[in-house]
Design a protein around this motif. Structure first.
Motif, mmCIF file in Angstrom:
data_model
loop_
_atom_site.group_PDB
_atom_site.id
_atom_site.type_symbol
_atom_site.label_atom_id
_atom_site.label_comp_id
_atom_site.label_asym_id
_atom_site.label_seq_id
_atom_site.Cartn_x
_atom_site.Cartn_y
_atom_site.Cartn_z
ATOM 1 N N GLU A 29 0.865 -1.175 0.000
ATOM 2 C CA GLU A 29 0.000 0.000 0.000
ATOM 3 C C GLU A 29 0.900 1.223 0.000
ATOM 4 N N ILE A 30 0.331 2.335 -0.447
ATOM 5 C CA ILE A 30 1.116 3.569 -0.490
ATOM 6 C C ILE A 30 0.357 4.688 0.190
ATOM 7 N N ASN A 31 1.085 5.461 0.954
ATOM 8 C CA ASN A 31 0.579 6.707 1.531
ATOM 9 C C ASN A 31 1.431 7.829 0.969
ATOM 10 N N CYS A 32 0.811 8.757 0.292
ATOM 11 C CA CYS A 32 1.515 9.956 -0.151
ATOM 12 C C CYS A 32 1.254 11.025 0.898
ATOM 13 N N GLU A 33 2.298 11.388 1.608
ATOM 14 C CA GLU A 33 2.190 12.358 2.702
ATOM 15 C C GLU A 33 2.371 13.763 2.133
ATOM 16 N N ILE A 34 1.389 14.616 2.377
ATOM 17 C CA ILE A 34 1.395 15.970 1.831
ATOM 18 C C ILE A 34 1.546 16.963 2.980
ATOM 19 N N ASN A 35 2.671 17.661 3.012
ATOM 20 C CA ASN A 35 2.936 18.706 4.005
ATOM 21 C C ASN A 35 2.903 20.048 3.285
ATOM 22 N N PHE A 36 1.843 20.804 3.528
ATOM 23 C CA PHE A 36 1.692 22.092 2.860
ATOM 24 C C PHE A 36 2.581 23.138 3.511
ATOM 25 N N LYS A 37 2.991 24.097 2.710
ATOM 26 C CA LYS A 37 3.726 25.243 3.242
ATOM 27 C C LYS A 37 2.791 26.016 4.168
ATOM 28 N N ARG A 38 3.364 26.692 5.148
ATOM 29 C CA ARG A 38 2.555 27.384 6.147
ATOM 30 C C ARG A 38 1.629 28.423 5.511
ATOM 31 N N HIS A 39 2.112 29.159 4.513
ATOM 32 C CA HIS A 39 1.260 30.197 3.912
ATOM 33 C C HIS A 39 0.057 29.596 3.187
ATOM 34 N N VAL A 40 0.176 28.364 2.718
ATOM 35 C CA VAL A 40 -0.958 27.708 2.061
ATOM 36 C C VAL A 40 -2.039 27.392 3.089
ATOM 37 N N LEU A 41 -1.634 26.898 4.251
ATOM 38 C CA LEU A 41 -2.603 26.602 5.303
ATOM 39 C C LEU A 41 -3.258 27.876 5.832
ATOM 40 N N GLN A 42 -2.470 28.957 5.953
ATOM 41 C CA GLN A 42 -3.043 30.230 6.393
ATOM 42 C C GLN A 42 -4.038 30.758 5.368
ATOM 43 N N ARG A 43 -3.696 30.640 4.091
ATOM 44 C CA ARG A 43 -4.619 31.076 3.035
ATOM 45 C C ARG A 43 -5.896 30.237 3.057
ATOM 46 N N ALA A 44 -5.759 28.940 3.293
ATOM 47 C CA ALA A 44 -6.935 28.062 3.357
ATOM 48 C C ALA A 44 -7.852 28.465 4.504
ATOM 49 N N GLU A 45 -7.272 28.871 5.612
ATOM 50 C CA GLU A 45 -8.089 29.335 6.756
ATOM 51 C C GLU A 45 -8.816 30.619 6.414
ATOM 52 N N ARG A 46 -8.141 31.537 5.715
ATOM 53 C CA ARG A 46 -8.783 32.808 5.312
ATOM 54 C C ARG A 46 -9.907 32.555 4.321
ATOM 55 N N VAL A 47 -9.711 31.650 3.386
ATOM 56 C CA VAL A 47 -10.730 31.353 2.390
ATOM 57 C C VAL A 47 -11.946 30.695 3.039
ATOM 58 N N ALA A 48 -11.692 29.860 4.057
ATOM 59 C CA ALA A 48 -12.789 29.160 4.721
ATOM 60 C C ALA A 48 -13.671 30.098 5.537
#
Length: 195
Positions: A175-194
């Motif tokens: 099985e495969i797990n592709c681990e995705i670690n977003f850059k901090r600014h991407v997570l902050q932008r996602a919070e603003r968009v939400a």
């Protein structure tokens, strides 16, 4: 130009064939793996080999993003919500590329979020055997990690993507797990968009 003939740019993008022969895919992927090991210079370490596979997957991911967006959403559509984009990858992109859906998981880590795209039966590891000089440590799934990184970077969600394969039940399945670690600014932008 004769009147009445449509311009090539006015024609819709054709859907094309939605399936590729498994043997054709296996042959091409095997050639990619062999190429990344030996060309332009032989890969002297496992890390170099996997980085080359990652780089090829990255280029494919960027191109596939454009193709699938044009075929499914149209030119005027761009996803800005992080979770919806990951869900789109898990369903639409995985279905278009591998004829099945993947599983999306969110794992919290150190105040941030790590996302996993899991594939219980990855096609890229079906017909690739581990070279004897690298034992079981070689991961052809580095290609998938690069593919996902290309998709995410192309959509302006830069992230570090790594692939981890494992045998969950001890039967030899991978099985495969592709681990995705977003850059901090991407997570902050996602919070603003939400909001």
């Amino acid at each position: 130009m004769p009147k009445g003939l449509p311009l090539i740019l006015d024609r819709p993008i054709p859907k094309g064939k939605s399936e590729v022969s498994l043997s054709a895919f296996a042959f091409l992927f095997s050639a990619i793996v062999q190429y990344t090991k030996s060309s332009p210079t032989p890969a002297r370490s496992l890390t170099t080999w996997e980085e080359r596979l990652h780089a090829i997957g990255y280029g494919v991911g960027i191109r596939v993003l454009d193709l699938i967006v044009f075929r499914t959403k149209g030119v005027d559509s761009r996803e800005t919500d992080l979770i919806r984009f990951l869900t789109w990858i898990q369903t639409t992109v995985w279905k278009a590329m591998f004829n099945k859906q993947a599983e999306l998981k969110k794992v919290s880590q150190d105040g941030g979020a790590v996302f996993l795209i899991c594939d219980p039966d990855p096609i890229v590891s079906h017909y690739v055997c581990n070279p004897p000089d690298y034992s079981k440590s070689f991961s052809s799934e580095a290609y998938l990690a690069g593919f996902l990184a290309g998709l995410l970077d192309g959509a302006e969600f830069p992230a570090e993507v790594t692939a981890h394969n494992y045998d969950p039940d001890g039967t030899g399945s991978r099985e495969i797990n592709c681990e995705i670690n977003f850059k901090r600014h991407v997570l902050q932008r996602a919070e603003r968009v939400a909001k």
